[in-house]
Design a protein around this motif. Structure first.
Motif, PDB file in Angstrom:
ATOM      1  N   ASP A 323       0.446  -0.987   0.276  1.00 14.36           N
ATOM      2  CA  ASP A 323       0.159  -0.125   0.040  1.00 14.36           C
ATOM      3  C   ASP A 323       0.686   1.105  -0.321  1.00 14.36           C
ATOM      4  O   ASP A 323       0.283   2.158  -0.242  1.00 14.36           O
ATOM      5  CB  ASP A 323      -1.027   0.491   1.100  1.00 14.36           C
ATOM      6  N   ALA A 325       2.256   3.024   2.804  1.00 13.08           N
ATOM      7  CA  ALA A 325       1.379   3.781   3.374  1.00 13.08           C
ATOM      8  C   ALA A 325       2.747   4.577   4.345  1.00 13.08           C
ATOM      9  O   ALA A 325       3.641   2.974   4.841  1.00 13.08           O
ATOM     10  CB  ALA A 325       0.397   2.929   4.297  1.00 13.08           C
ATOM     11  N   ALA A 327       4.279   5.606   8.427  1.00 15.88           N
ATOM     12  CA  ALA A 327       5.039   5.703   9.870  1.00 15.88           C
ATOM     13  C   ALA A 327       5.675   6.593   9.527  1.00 15.88           C
ATOM     14  O   ALA A 327       6.717   6.987   9.280  1.00 15.88           O
ATOM     15  CB  ALA A 327       4.522   5.020  10.586  1.00 15.88           C
ATOM     16  N   PRO A 349       1.432   8.179   1.470  1.00 14.44           N
ATOM     17  CA  PRO A 349       0.215   9.231   2.386  1.00 14.44           C
ATOM     18  C   PRO A 349       0.942   8.548   3.566  1.00 14.44           C
ATOM     19  O   PRO A 349       1.195   6.906   4.340  1.00 14.44           O
ATOM     20  CB  PRO A 349      -1.062   8.224   1.992  1.00 14.44           C
ATOM     21  N   ARG A 351       0.129   7.631   7.098  1.00 11.83           N
ATOM     22  CA  ARG A 351      -1.019   6.908   8.231  1.00 11.83           C
ATOM     23  C   ARG A 351      -0.492   6.946   9.633  1.00 11.83           C
ATOM     24  O   ARG A 351      -1.855   7.128  10.406  1.00 11.83           O
ATOM     25  CB  ARG A 351      -1.620   5.895   7.131  1.00 11.83           C
ATOM     26  N   TRP A 352       0.394   7.522  10.030  1.00 14.33           N
ATOM     27  CA  TRP A 352       0.655   6.627  11.527  1.00 14.33           C
ATOM     28  C   TRP A 352       1.653   7.961  12.328  1.00 14.33           C
ATOM     29  O   TRP A 352       2.969   8.681  10.949  1.00 14.33           O
ATOM     30  CB  TRP A 352       1.371   5.502  11.646  1.00 14.33           C
ATOM     31  N   LYS A 370      -0.311  16.123  11.621  1.00 15.03           N
ATOM     32  CA  LYS A 370      -1.824  15.674  11.943  1.00 15.03           C
ATOM     33  C   LYS A 370      -2.874  16.439  10.501  1.00 15.03           C
ATOM     34  O   LYS A 370      -3.288  15.953  10.028  1.00 15.03           O
ATOM     35  CB  LYS A 370      -2.083  15.421  12.789  1.00 15.03           C
ATOM     36  N   SER A 373      -1.447  15.710   6.919  1.00 16.16           N
ATOM     37  CA  SER A 373      -1.930  14.023   6.342  1.00 16.16           C
ATOM     38  C   SER A 373      -3.002  13.523   7.243  1.00 16.16           C
ATOM     39  O   SER A 373      -3.465  12.257   6.336  1.00 16.16           O
ATOM     40  CB  SER A 373      -0.761  13.795   6.810  1.00 16.16           C
ATOM     41  N   ALA A 375      -3.159  11.807   9.762  1.00 18.14           N
ATOM     42  CA  ALA A 375      -2.751  11.062  10.263  1.00 18.14           C
ATOM     43  C   ALA A 375      -3.053  10.440  11.691  1.00 18.14           C
ATOM     44  O   ALA A 375      -3.211  11.188  12.876  1.00 18.14           O
ATOM     45  CB  ALA A 375      -0.668  10.715  10.252  1.00 18.14           C
ATOM     46  N   THR A 376      -3.126   8.946  12.291  1.00 17.38           N
ATOM     47  CA  THR A 376      -3.291   8.777  13.958  1.00 17.38           C
ATOM     48  C   THR A 376      -1.721   9.405  14.537  1.00 17.38           C
ATOM     49  O   THR A 376      -0.721   8.618  14.236  1.00 17.38           O
ATOM     50  CB  THR A 376      -3.873   7.831  14.412  1.00 17.38           C
TER      51      THR A 376
END
Length: 564
Positions: A323, A325, A327, A349, A351-352, A370, A373, A375-376
């Motif tokens: 993916d 993805a 962090a 992207p 994501r974290w 954040k 993006s 992101a969490t």
């Protein structure tokens, strides 16, 4: 801009050729002097370089084994870590020194001193040098003609160097050191070498702008410069010690493309990311430049270098996979340019977002990243607000022990490591056995432990707990990737305990005393301009000693606790 991976090539590295070099030293009124020879111009890399006598091994060197004294092949091979043939290196070093500098490490059997080579004898022996250089005669034949034996016990194994793989000519060279024969006079051969000088190592290094010194010679001179007398140098060289192979890496930076040696911060990282030494990576931390450290890791460093942050705070991007993805570990300071550099460096992207701790150079960019993006955010809030990013609000509070599968082959595990900060976390990339350390371990510096949020006892306990982890690499919040994690962590623990011992000694000598009065004695090895920062760690040491029952505090004055 992202540093590219090394370009593929179908050209295999050149096979290194075995060589030996002899560092000849003598005592003088100014201290140790070393013999340096200037290579003739041959149109290659070593042309015009100032070197020690030395050259390639010759198959005929083994003919001189029967004339060797003080060392046999089994002993020599064991010293060099070879199955056999080690004696050839000692013999080659003696031969090359004789051919190039006219100094001969030989003795009359049964006598202790070296041959003197004076008068007619000197002229007869010197006549062998050119034929030996041309391969018409051998060192074994010289020994047979004179009845002498080779005084190989005069030579002490010193170091082991290998030319980087990108070089067209490569040499696997063993360096030896020996005291100059007391009566013989050095005379360069005017063929291989065109000039000679006896110089103090420090003077040779000071003339590096005018003397062409290649890396092994320069580093050898730096080692010699630590000694005032030949006896002390040889005593150190003879003691049992591990002599590791040194192969410089190649990096680029403000001084251009150059060799990088193991004592430099970038060495281990260059060996990991550019093992073929193509020079694609930098020996300097370059703020804003994205550096690909592996298929799973990209580093971007903030432009906030200082006494406290070293070359700047590192932000790491971790992930990839099907993916694509990613962090982010430690978004960094509140710096819009750094946030944009991180976003631009992300291959996919974000994501974290994982935060190691909430000091002002590590977490304030979290909010902007954040917002950009979605992101969490993961991390911990600090127990005390001083020196912290008060706006940090994680979406998920971590306790330590959580595992995050960013993709099937990329897993992060959070490890709670209090000490530098109460909320400090490290993150282990399990597939690479690589630990993102935040400020728990820094390169070339010890971290400040600032009470009340900083806790020296907790810091030492966290460090010791990491020794149980299976680690191969450290990715610090400041500096380059670090190899040999266990050694680095053990060194920090040992350093802290030595500092604690100095605190106890200061309390014994000065107590009861305020921390300010103890500071100059405990941190006498730290520049006064840094004493304000050091005072924080001193207070952390004192609080630990109080917790241990070793020290007590009354009205701001510290003393050793009474013996029970």
């Amino acid at each position: 801009m992202t540093t590219p991976p090394p370009a593929a090539t179908d050209t295999p590295p050149a096979t290194p050729r075995a060589a030996a070099s002899l560092v000849v030293v003598r005592d003088a009124a100014v201290g140790i002097e070393v013999l340096l020879l200037r290579r003739a111009e041959r149109g290659d890399f070593n042309s015009g370089a100032w070197v020690f006598p030395g050259g390639l091994l010759d198959d005929r060197d083994r003919d001189a084994h029967r004339h060797a004294a003080g060392l046999d092949d089994a002993q020599a091979s064991a010293r060099l870590g070879l199955p056999r043939g080690g004696l050839d290196y000692w013999i080659a070093a003696v031969r090359e020194c004789f051919e190039e500098a006219g100094l001969l490490y030989a003795r009359v059997p049964g006598q202790r001193g070296l041959v003197t080579l004076r008068g007619d004898e000197a002229r007869r022996v010197a006549a062998w040098r050119t034929p030996m250089h041309r391969g018409e005669r051998t060192l074994a034949q010289l020994c047979a003609a004179t009845g002498w034996e080779l005084a190989l016990d005069e030579l002490v194994y010193f170091s082991h160097w290998l030319t980087p793989p990108a070089q067209r000519k490569r040499f696997d060279t063993r360096f030896f050191v020996a005291a100059a024969p007391p009566v013989q006079v050095a005379a360069h051969d005017e063929t291989e070498v065109v000039e000679q000088r006896w110089l103090r190592p420090a003077d040779a290094l000071a003339q590096a702008d005018t003397l062409k010194l290649i890396t092994p010679q320069r580093k050898t001179l730096e080692a010699l410069a630590r000694f005032d007398r030949v006896e002390a140098l040889l005593a150190w060289a003879r003691q049992p010690r591990e002599i590791a192979l040194t192969m410089p890496m190649i990096g680029r930076g403000r001084d251009g493309v150059r060799p990088v040696t193991p004592d430099e911060p970038a060495y281990a990282e260059l060996a990991r990311v550019d093992p073929q030494c193509r020079g694609h990576y930098s020996y300097e931390i370059e703020p804003g430049r994205a550096v690909r450290l592996s298929a799973r890791i990209v580093r971007v460093t903030a432009d906030n270098g200082s006494v406290m942050t070293g070359p700047g705070t590192n932000t790491y991007l971790v992930g990839g996979g099907p993916d694509n993805a990613w962090a982010v570990i430690d978004p960094g300071p509140d710096d819009p340019e750094h946030v944009q550099a991180v976003l631009a460096a992300a291959p996919g992207p974000i994501r974290w977002i994982f935060v190691t701790h909430t000091h002002l150079d590590h977490s304030p960019a979290t909010a902007a990243l954040k917002a950009a993006s979605g992101a969490t955010v993961y991390g911990r809030r600090a127990a005390h607000r001083e020196w912290q990013d008060a706006g940090f609000a994680p979406d998920v509070e971590l306790a330590g022990g959580e595992r995050f599968a960013l993709h099937a082959d990329c897993t992060l595990r959070a490890i709670h490591t209090p000490g530098h900060a109460s909320n400090h976390l490290c993150y282990l990339l399990e597939q690479e056995k690589l630990l993102f350390t935040g400020d728990h371990v820094m390169q070339q510096s010890t971290v400040v432990i600032n009470p009340p949020d900083g806790d020296m006892a907790a810091y030492l306990a966290s460090l010791r707990a990491l020794l149980a982890e299976d680690l191969e690499w450290l990715a610090p919040g400041h500096g380059f990737l670090m190899d040999r994690p266990k050694r680095a962590i053990e060194a920090i623990v040992a350093h802290r305990l030595r500092r604690e011992a100095k605190v106890v000694d200061a309390l014994r000598a000065l107590g009861p005393a305020a921390a300010d009065a103890l500071l100059p004695r405990v941190y006498d090895d730290v520049p006064p301009r840094l004493h304000g920062v050091a005072l924080r760690s001193l207070k952390a040491h004192l609080l630990k000693l109080a917790h241990d029952g070793t020290a007590i505090e009354r009205d701001g004055h510290w003393a050793l606790a009474p013996a029970s």
